[in-house]
Design a protein around this motif. Structure first.
Motif, mmCIF file in Angstrom:
data_model
loop_
_atom_site.group_PDB
_atom_site.id
_atom_site.type_symbol
_atom_site.label_atom_id
_atom_site.label_comp_id
_atom_site.label_asym_id
_atom_site.label_seq_id
_atom_site.Cartn_x
_atom_site.Cartn_y
_atom_site.Cartn_z
ATOM 1 N N GLU A 1 1.176 -1.593 -0.141
ATOM 2 C CA GLU A 1 0.529 0.271 -0.550
ATOM 3 C C GLU A 1 1.128 1.258 0.119
ATOM 4 O O GLU A 1 0.061 1.959 -0.346
ATOM 5 N N ARG B 1 1.701 1.680 -3.534
ATOM 6 C CA ARG B 1 1.100 2.342 -4.111
ATOM 7 C C ARG B 1 0.522 3.677 -4.141
ATOM 8 O O ARG B 1 0.522 4.539 -5.051
ATOM 9 N N ILE B 2 1.263 4.294 -2.872
ATOM 10 C CA ILE B 2 0.693 5.863 -2.396
ATOM 11 C C ILE B 2 2.263 6.923 -2.520
ATOM 12 O O ILE B 2 1.598 7.976 -3.166
ATOM 13 N N LEU B 3 2.945 5.856 -2.305
ATOM 14 C CA LEU B 3 4.494 6.972 -2.609
ATOM 15 C C LEU B 3 5.192 6.706 -3.891
ATOM 16 O O LEU B 3 5.730 7.801 -4.174
ATOM 17 N N GLN C 1 5.818 2.917 -11.297
ATOM 18 C CA GLN C 1 4.942 1.667 -10.565
ATOM 19 C C GLN C 1 5.366 0.280 -10.907
ATOM 20 O O GLN C 1 5.143 -1.018 -10.101
#
Length: 265
Positions: A238, A241-243, A249
């Protein structure tokens, strides 16, 4: 030198704890890198704990009668395949610093009916073999787990006979990941935090005495690929996916297969 020695004991503790907890749920990893024909040659227990990052054995040119050292044998999938390719007169030395992994490899070898596999409990920074005793060193996603990679490379060169070969797969990185990810223990266990740039990885092999160093394949490893490995808990995926910017990605790291040799003389 300082960078190579930093936090060695802490890294070993993190890796030891993470790999001891690996559940038998990594069949998807094996299916990503190995053909159906190859997987049919390996007991299910070894397939279910595959944690490699590529299929380097396709480039290792293993031959009957050779002595092979598998550095970081894990659940044994590569050890079993190497044992089949070197039999009947060759042997495979399966090295790991976790007794649990060695027991899994030993059980897989027995199930496969292979008598040419010798598990040894040791650290890859201090391989308990004499100089010039191995024909081929192989390793799959393991060297990056060491905080002393230069030492590992030197040990691999030491145990190889003149003209001996090295064929390994591991992760490399091109850009720094966010600090929140790099400082998470799972990033070390998953080889990401300890990954070198490709040219630095090659340079370390050359400094250790290897010649004819070749990067044979490059395969991007993305966030979705990391999610296949139980070493990366949900919170780390997670965070990725956020940072990590969306454009990066699919390229969190690059899995490479590297082949090299030690001089004939």
């Amino acid at each position: 030198m300082t960078r190579d020695l930093m936090h060695a004991s802490e890294v070993k503790r993190i890796v030891r704890e993470a790999y001891r907890r690996v559940p038998p749920t990594t069949t998807a990893v094996a299916q990503k890198f190995y053909s159906e024909e190859e997987l049919e040659l390996v007991p299910p227990a070894a397939v279910d704990r595959a944690l490699g990052v590529a299929n380097h054995l396709r480039f290792a040119d293993l031959r009957p009668g050779e002595t092979v050292l598998d550095v970081g044998c894990g659940g044994g999938i590569d050890t079993i395949l190497a044992g089949r390719r070197t039999s009947p007169s060759g042997r495979v030395i399966a090295l790991d610093f976790l007794r649990e992994m060695l027991e899994r490899t030993r059980a897989a070898a027995a199930e496969a009916g292979l008598g040419n596999i010798r598990p040894i409990e040791a650290e890859m920074e201090a391989i308990p073999l004499r100089d010039d005793t191995v024909d081929v060193v192989v390793s799959n996603g393991v060297i990056n787990l060491s905080a002393r990679k230069a030492r590992v490379a030197a040990e691999c060169a030491r145990v190889l006979r003149p003209g001996g070969r090295l064929c390994v797969s591991d992760l490399t990185v091109g850009q720094d990941l966010p600090a929140e990810i790099l400082t998470h223990p799972a990033a070390w266990a998953g080889c990401v935090a300890g990954a070198l740039a490709e040219d630095e990885f090659v340079h370390q092999l050359e400094r250790s005495g290897f010649v004819d160093v070749e990067v044979l394949t490059r395969q991007p490893l993305g966030v979705d690929d990391c999610a296949l490995y139980p070493l990366f808990p949900d919170e780390v995926i997670e965070l990725m996916r956020i940072l990590i910017p969306p454009a990066r990605q699919t390229h969190v790291a690059v899995s490479v297969i590297v082949r090299a040799a030690v001089p004939e003389v």
